[in-house]
Scaffold this motif. Structure first.
Motif, mmCIF file in Angstrom:
data_model
loop_
_atom_site.group_PDB
_atom_site.id
_atom_site.type_symbol
_atom_site.label_atom_id
_atom_site.label_comp_id
_atom_site.label_asym_id
_atom_site.label_seq_id
_atom_site.Cartn_x
_atom_site.Cartn_y
_atom_site.Cartn_z
ATOM 1 N N ASP A 45 -8.321 -45.058 24.040
ATOM 2 C CA ASP A 45 -8.421 -43.809 24.794
ATOM 3 C C ASP A 45 -9.710 -43.748 25.609
ATOM 4 O O ASP A 45 -10.029 -42.728 26.206
ATOM 5 C CB ASP A 45 -8.291 -42.593 23.886
ATOM 6 C CG ASP A 45 -9.417 -42.495 22.857
ATOM 7 O OD1 ASP A 45 -10.211 -43.451 22.737
ATOM 8 O OD2 ASP A 45 -9.489 -41.464 22.176
ATOM 9 N N PHE A 47 -10.101 -45.340 28.338
ATOM 10 C CA PHE A 47 -9.739 -45.731 29.703
ATOM 11 C C PHE A 47 -10.460 -44.843 30.711
ATOM 12 O O PHE A 47 -10.486 -43.622 30.582
ATOM 13 C CB PHE A 47 -8.224 -45.612 29.912
ATOM 14 C CG PHE A 47 -7.784 -45.960 31.314
ATOM 15 C CD1 PHE A 47 -7.435 -47.250 31.637
ATOM 16 C CD2 PHE A 47 -7.726 -44.979 32.305
ATOM 17 C CE1 PHE A 47 -7.031 -47.569 32.927
ATOM 18 C CE2 PHE A 47 -7.327 -45.291 33.593
ATOM 19 C CZ PHE A 47 -6.975 -46.587 33.902
ATOM 20 N N ARG A 48 -11.027 -45.458 31.723
ATOM 21 C CA ARG A 48 -11.669 -44.733 32.805
ATOM 22 C C ARG A 48 -11.322 -45.412 34.124
ATOM 23 O O ARG A 48 -11.125 -46.626 34.175
ATOM 24 C CB ARG A 48 -13.199 -44.720 32.660
ATOM 25 C CG ARG A 48 -13.696 -44.087 31.388
ATOM 26 C CD ARG A 48 -13.452 -42.561 31.371
ATOM 27 N NE ARG A 48 -13.954 -41.968 30.162
ATOM 28 C CZ ARG A 48 -13.203 -41.695 29.089
ATOM 29 N NH1 ARG A 48 -11.925 -41.974 29.081
ATOM 30 N NH2 ARG A 48 -13.755 -41.147 28.027
ATOM 31 N N ALA A 69 -7.009 -41.455 32.245
ATOM 32 C CA ALA A 69 -5.791 -42.027 31.674
ATOM 33 C C ALA A 69 -5.078 -42.826 32.765
ATOM 34 O O ALA A 69 -5.182 -42.488 33.951
ATOM 35 C CB ALA A 69 -4.869 -40.923 31.158
ATOM 36 N N GLU A 71 -2.093 -42.803 33.698
ATOM 37 C CA GLU A 71 -1.175 -41.958 34.460
ATOM 38 C C GLU A 71 -1.868 -41.275 35.634
ATOM 39 O O GLU A 71 -1.235 -40.958 36.636
ATOM 40 C CB GLU A 71 -0.532 -40.904 33.547
ATOM 41 C CG GLU A 71 0.376 -41.470 32.483
ATOM 42 C CD GLU A 71 -0.367 -42.093 31.289
ATOM 43 O OE1 GLU A 71 0.276 -42.853 30.540
ATOM 44 O OE2 GLU A 71 -1.580 -41.862 31.120
#
Length: 97
Positions: A45, A47-48, A69, A71
């Motif tokens: 989690d 993610f950047r 994220a 998405e």
């Protein structure tokens, strides 16, 4: 995971040495889209992403966006390409949100 493989719908970009037109600058409009992604820490989690968008490299300052994220990144490329093409078709500046 190894290098990204070219899919069925992908095309190869002409290399600099294969096309004389690429050896000199032209007055063509050029857009720039840079997507930088990384993982902070050891967790999934983390993610950047930082997205730098410029519809005309001879124009205004680039627009910057971030995502926490995957998405948040998925729709960026098709939307940016559509804006780039729309600006060319309309021959007027488009402002990135």
């Amino acid at each position: 995971m190894g290098p990204v493989e070219q899919g069925a719908g992908d095309s190869t970009v002409t290399s600099f040495h294969e096309d004389e037109r690429m050896s000199s600058q032209t007055s063509d409009r050029t857009g720039i889209l840079i997507v930088r992604v990384w993982i902070e820490g050891q967790r999934g989690d983390g993610f950047r992403a930082r997205i730098t968008q410029l519809l005309d490299s001879g124009g205004a300052e680039p627009a910057m966006a971030t995502a926490g994220a995957p998405e948040g990144v998925y729709g960026i490329v098709p939307t940016w390409v559509e804006l780039f093409l729309a600006q060319e078709a309309e021959e007027r500046p488009v402002t990135l949100a």
